[in-house]
Design a protein around this motif. Structure first.
Motif, PDB file in Angstrom:
ATOM      1  N   ALA A  75     -17.207  -1.807 -16.313  1.00  0.00           N
ATOM      2  CA  ALA A  75     -16.549  -0.685 -15.629  1.00  0.00           C
ATOM      3  C   ALA A  75     -16.414  -0.970 -14.136  1.00  0.00           C
ATOM      4  CB  ALA A  75     -17.319   0.612 -15.861  1.00  0.00           C
ATOM      5  N   MET A  76     -17.463  -1.520 -13.533  1.00  0.00           N
ATOM      6  CA  MET A  76     -17.407  -1.851 -12.104  1.00  0.00           C
ATOM      7  C   MET A  76     -16.388  -2.954 -11.861  1.00  0.00           C
ATOM      8  SD  MET A  76     -18.201  -1.375  -9.016  1.00  0.00           S
ATOM      9  CE  MET A  76     -19.491  -0.162  -9.224  1.00  0.00           C
ATOM     10  N   MET A  77     -16.361  -3.964 -12.723  1.00  0.00           N
ATOM     11  CA  MET A  77     -15.382  -5.042 -12.557  1.00  0.00           C
ATOM     12  C   MET A  77     -13.960  -4.503 -12.680  1.00  0.00           C
ATOM     13  SD  MET A  77     -16.998  -8.315 -14.448  1.00  0.00           S
ATOM     14  CE  MET A  77     -18.578  -8.981 -14.030  1.00  0.00           C
ATOM     15  N   ARG A  78     -13.738  -3.579 -13.589  1.00  0.00           N
ATOM     16  CA  ARG A  78     -12.408  -2.981 -13.738  1.00  0.00           C
ATOM     17  C   ARG A  78     -12.019  -2.216 -12.480  1.00  0.00           C
ATOM     18  NH1 ARG A  78     -14.441  -1.635 -19.384  1.00  0.00           N
ATOM     19  NH2 ARG A  78     -13.517  -3.288 -20.658  1.00  0.00           N
ATOM     20  N   ARG A  79     -12.965  -1.479 -11.910  1.00  0.00           N
ATOM     21  CA  ARG A  79     -12.674  -0.740 -10.677  1.00  0.00           C
ATOM     22  C   ARG A  79     -12.412  -1.699  -9.520  1.00  0.00           C
ATOM     23  NH1 ARG A  79     -17.136   2.575 -12.306  1.00  0.00           N
ATOM     24  NH2 ARG A  79     -18.314   1.967 -10.464  1.00  0.00           N
ATOM     25  N   MET A  80     -13.127  -2.817  -9.485  1.00  0.00           N
ATOM     26  CA  MET A  80     -12.887  -3.813  -8.439  1.00  0.00           C
ATOM     27  C   MET A  80     -11.484  -4.389  -8.585  1.00  0.00           C
ATOM     28  SD  MET A  80     -16.517  -5.794  -8.036  1.00  0.00           S
ATOM     29  CE  MET A  80     -15.900  -6.826  -6.705  1.00  0.00           C
ATOM     30  N   LEU A  81     -11.072  -4.679  -9.808  1.00  0.00           N
ATOM     31  CA  LEU A  81      -9.716  -5.194 -10.038  1.00  0.00           C
ATOM     32  C   LEU A  81      -8.667  -4.196  -9.571  1.00  0.00           C
ATOM     33  CD1 LEU A  81      -9.915  -6.943 -13.519  1.00  0.00           C
ATOM     34  CD2 LEU A  81      -9.634  -8.005 -11.279  1.00  0.00           C
ATOM     35  N   GLU A  82      -8.886  -2.918  -9.848  1.00  0.00           N
ATOM     36  CA  GLU A  82      -7.955  -1.884  -9.381  1.00  0.00           C
ATOM     37  C   GLU A  82      -7.867  -1.896  -7.862  1.00  0.00           C
ATOM     38  OE1 GLU A  82      -8.957   1.970 -10.957  1.00  0.00           O
ATOM     39  OE2 GLU A  82      -9.057   1.184 -13.004  1.00  0.00           O
ATOM     40  N   SER A  83      -9.000  -2.014  -7.194  1.00  0.00           N
ATOM     41  CA  SER A  83      -9.015  -2.062  -5.732  1.00  0.00           C
ATOM     42  C   SER A  83      -8.303  -3.307  -5.211  1.00  0.00           C
ATOM     43  CB  SER A  83     -10.454  -2.051  -5.205  1.00  0.00           C
ATOM     44  OG  SER A  83     -11.088  -0.845  -5.523  1.00  0.00           O
ATOM     45  N   LYS A  85      -5.790  -4.752  -6.587  1.00  0.00           N
ATOM     46  CA  LYS A  85      -4.358  -4.684  -6.884  1.00  0.00           C
ATOM     47  C   LYS A  85      -3.606  -3.622  -6.097  1.00  0.00           C
ATOM     48  CE  LYS A  85      -4.906  -6.563 -11.496  1.00  0.00           C
ATOM     49  NZ  LYS A  85      -4.878  -6.296 -12.934  1.00  0.00           N
ATOM     50  N   ARG A  86      -4.324  -2.750  -5.408  1.00  0.00           N
ATOM     51  CA  ARG A  86      -3.620  -1.694  -4.680  1.00  0.00           C
ATOM     52  C   ARG A  86      -2.875  -2.274  -3.482  1.00  0.00           C
ATOM     53  NH1 ARG A  86      -9.111  -0.136  -2.880  1.00  0.00           N
ATOM     54  NH2 ARG A  86      -9.209  -0.820  -0.732  1.00  0.00           N
ATOM     55  N   GLN A  87      -1.814  -1.624  -3.122  1.00  0.00           N
ATOM     56  CA  GLN A  87      -0.998  -2.083  -2.004  1.00  0.00           C
ATOM     57  C   GLN A  87      -1.581  -1.569  -0.680  1.00  0.00           C
ATOM     58  OE1 GLN A  87       1.304  -4.219  -1.957  1.00  0.00           O
ATOM     59  NE2 GLN A  87       1.824  -4.393  -4.113  1.00  0.00           N
ATOM     60  N   LEU A 111     -19.791  -1.199  -5.262  1.00  0.00           N
ATOM     61  CA  LEU A 111     -19.167  -2.504  -5.000  1.00  0.00           C
ATOM     62  C   LEU A 111     -17.651  -2.446  -4.941  1.00  0.00           C
ATOM     63  CD1 LEU A 111     -21.478  -4.703  -7.194  1.00  0.00           C
ATOM     64  CD2 LEU A 111     -21.236  -4.839  -4.716  1.00  0.00           C
ATOM     65  N   ASP A 112     -17.036  -1.623  -5.772  1.00  0.00           N
ATOM     66  CA  ASP A 112     -15.578  -1.578  -5.802  1.00  0.00           C
ATOM     67  C   ASP A 112     -14.984  -1.076  -4.492  1.00  0.00           C
ATOM     68  OD1 ASP A 112     -16.773   0.909  -6.769  1.00  0.00           O
ATOM     69  OD2 ASP A 112     -14.721   1.596  -7.066  1.00  0.00           O
ATOM     70  N   SER A 113     -15.755  -0.333  -3.714  1.00  0.00           N
ATOM     71  CA  SER A 113     -15.226   0.177  -2.447  1.00  0.00           C
ATOM     72  C   SER A 113     -15.077  -0.920  -1.391  1.00  0.00           C
ATOM     73  CB  SER A 113     -16.101   1.316  -1.918  1.00  0.00           C
ATOM     74  OG  SER A 113     -17.373   0.831  -1.537  1.00  0.00           O
ATOM     75  N   PHE A 114     -15.654  -2.084  -1.634  1.00  0.00           N
ATOM     76  CA  PHE A 114     -15.542  -3.204  -0.690  1.00  0.00           C
ATOM     77  C   PHE A 114     -14.390  -4.140  -1.061  1.00  0.00           C
ATOM     78  CE2 PHE A 114     -19.933  -1.797  -0.658  1.00  0.00           C
ATOM     79  CZ  PHE A 114     -20.169  -1.619   0.692  1.00  0.00           C
ATOM     80  N   ALA A 115     -13.940  -4.067  -2.309  1.00  0.00           N
ATOM     81  CA  ALA A 115     -12.858  -4.944  -2.774  1.00  0.00           C
ATOM     82  C   ALA A 115     -11.521  -4.444  -2.258  1.00  0.00           C
ATOM     83  CB  ALA A 115     -12.853  -5.007  -4.299  1.00  0.00           C
ATOM     84  N   SER A 116     -10.619  -5.379  -2.037  1.00  0.00           N
ATOM     85  CA  SER A 116      -9.271  -5.063  -1.568  1.00  0.00           C
ATOM     86  C   SER A 116      -8.349  -6.195  -2.019  1.00  0.00           C
ATOM     87  CB  SER A 116      -9.249  -4.936  -0.043  1.00  0.00           C
ATOM     88  OG  SER A 116      -9.262  -6.205   0.560  1.00  0.00           O
ATOM     89  N   PRO A 117      -7.055  -6.073  -1.778  1.00  0.00           N
ATOM     90  CA  PRO A 117      -6.171  -7.200  -2.096  1.00  0.00           C
ATOM     91  C   PRO A 117      -6.590  -8.491  -1.386  1.00  0.00           C
ATOM     92  CG  PRO A 117      -4.875  -5.228  -1.746  1.00  0.00           C
ATOM     93  CD  PRO A 117      -6.300  -4.889  -1.362  1.00  0.00           C
ATOM     94  N   LYS A 118      -7.305  -8.378  -0.289  1.00  0.00           N
ATOM     95  CA  LYS A 118      -7.761  -9.555   0.454  1.00  0.00           C
ATOM     96  C   LYS A 118      -8.895 -10.289  -0.253  1.00  0.00           C
ATOM     97  CE  LYS A 118      -6.375  -7.277   4.658  1.00  0.00           C
ATOM     98  NZ  LYS A 118      -6.803  -6.625   5.880  1.00  0.00           N
ATOM     99  N   THR A 119      -9.486  -9.672  -1.273  1.00  0.00           N
ATOM    100  CA  THR A 119     -10.562 -10.307  -2.026  1.00  0.00           C
ATOM    101  C   THR A 119     -10.072 -11.572  -2.715  1.00  0.00           C
ATOM    102  OG1 THR A 119     -11.594  -8.137  -2.350  1.00  0.00           O
ATOM    103  CG2 THR A 119     -12.310  -9.895  -3.815  1.00  0.00           C
ATOM    104  N   VAL A 120      -8.812 -11.598  -3.105  1.00  0.00           N
ATOM    105  CA  VAL A 120      -8.241 -12.757  -3.789  1.00  0.00           C
ATOM    106  C   VAL A 120      -8.280 -14.002  -2.903  1.00  0.00           C
ATOM    107  CG1 VAL A 120      -6.142 -13.649  -4.906  1.00  0.00           C
ATOM    108  CG2 VAL A 120      -6.804 -11.268  -5.204  1.00  0.00           C
ATOM    109  N   ARG A 121      -8.346 -13.824  -1.602  1.00  0.00           N
ATOM    110  CA  ARG A 121      -8.378 -14.968  -0.688  1.00  0.00           C
ATOM    111  C   ARG A 121      -9.600 -15.852  -0.920  1.00  0.00           C
ATOM    112  NH1 ARG A 121      -6.117 -12.537   5.033  1.00  0.00           N
ATOM    113  NH2 ARG A 121      -4.244 -11.610   4.143  1.00  0.00           N
ATOM    114  N   LEU A 122     -10.671 -15.274  -1.437  1.00  0.00           N
ATOM    115  CA  LEU A 122     -11.850 -16.071  -1.772  1.00  0.00           C
ATOM    116  C   LEU A 122     -11.473 -17.168  -2.758  1.00  0.00           C
ATOM    117  CD1 LEU A 122     -15.003 -16.547  -1.953  1.00  0.00           C
ATOM    118  CD2 LEU A 122     -14.916 -14.985  -3.902  1.00  0.00           C
ATOM    119  N   PHE A 123     -10.725 -16.799  -3.799  1.00  0.00           N
ATOM    120  CA  PHE A 123     -10.337 -17.765  -4.825  1.00  0.00           C
ATOM    121  C   PHE A 123      -9.378 -18.810  -4.260  1.00  0.00           C
ATOM    122  CE2 PHE A 123     -11.032 -13.609  -6.887  1.00  0.00           C
ATOM    123  CZ  PHE A 123     -12.225 -13.908  -7.502  1.00  0.00           C
ATOM    124  N   GLU A 124      -8.491 -18.379  -3.380  1.00  0.00           N
ATOM    125  CA  GLU A 124      -7.555 -19.312  -2.752  1.00  0.00           C
ATOM    126  C   GLU A 124      -8.298 -20.327  -1.894  1.00  0.00           C
ATOM    127  OE1 GLU A 124      -5.027 -16.647  -0.594  1.00  0.00           O
ATOM    128  OE2 GLU A 124      -4.057 -15.889  -2.421  1.00  0.00           O
TER     129      GLU A 124
END
Length: 166
Positions: A75-83, A85-87, A111-124
């Motif tokens: 559930a937390m991972m799903r909420r992080m993914l939503e965060s 993906k938001r614009q 934890l999901d409140s810290f995630a943002s579209p910028k989180t993907v930059r970690l993987f990049e």
């Protein structure tokens, strides 16, 4: 001081080196420090204020490590993914290097409140494939790219922690 170490800090000290667990562990440690105010308010205040300046793993980028922590709920991972993906309007800005929330906000943060579209930059930055982010977290365990990234990230150690222990 001995009570503080035994009741609060000892568990966090021994589990600190895992990078994928660091965001969750830091947030939970902060909550434990804040809750310690019922036992010893001055120590709670001093330690909380000190840790607040070192919450690197709760940054927009590094919180992505949490997606590889087996102790984080689906559930937390799903909420992080939503965060993630938001614009947002400021997507081109550099993500903050560390968490900049006040103590009252941290006490109730998830934890999901810290995630943002910028989180993907970690993987990049780590050259990790992100195709698994399109699937539900319940299927990640069988996803080859997720498992490869997880194996790579599990070998990461929290460098500063080792330096401080040395």
């Amino acid at each position: 001081m001995c009570c503080f170490v035994v009741l609060v800090y000892l568990e966090w000290w021994f589990t600190a080196p895992s990078a994928v667990k660091a965001p969750r562990r830091d947030l939970n440690l902060m909550k434990a420090l804040l809750n310690y105010s019922t036992t010893n308010s001055p120590i709670s205040t001093a330690t909380s204020e000190k840790l607040q300046r070192h919450l690197w793993y709760l940054s927009e980028e590094l919180v992505g490590l949490t997606l590889f922590d087996e102790d984080v709920s689906l559930a937390m991972m799903r909420r992080m993914l939503e965060s993630m993906k938001r614009q947002v309007e400021d997507e081109d800005e550099e993500p903050l290097k560390r968490c900049n929330r006040d103590l009252a906000t941290l006490a109730v943060s998830q934890l999901d409140s810290f995630a943002s579209p910028k989180t993907v930059r970690l993987f990049e930055k780590l050259h990790l494939a992100t195709d698994f982010l399109e699937a539900d977290p319940s299927s990640w365990g069988t996803n080859r790219t997720y498992r490869a990234a997880q194996d790579q990230l599990k070998t990461l150690k929290v460098v500063n922690d080792h330096a401080e222990r040395g």
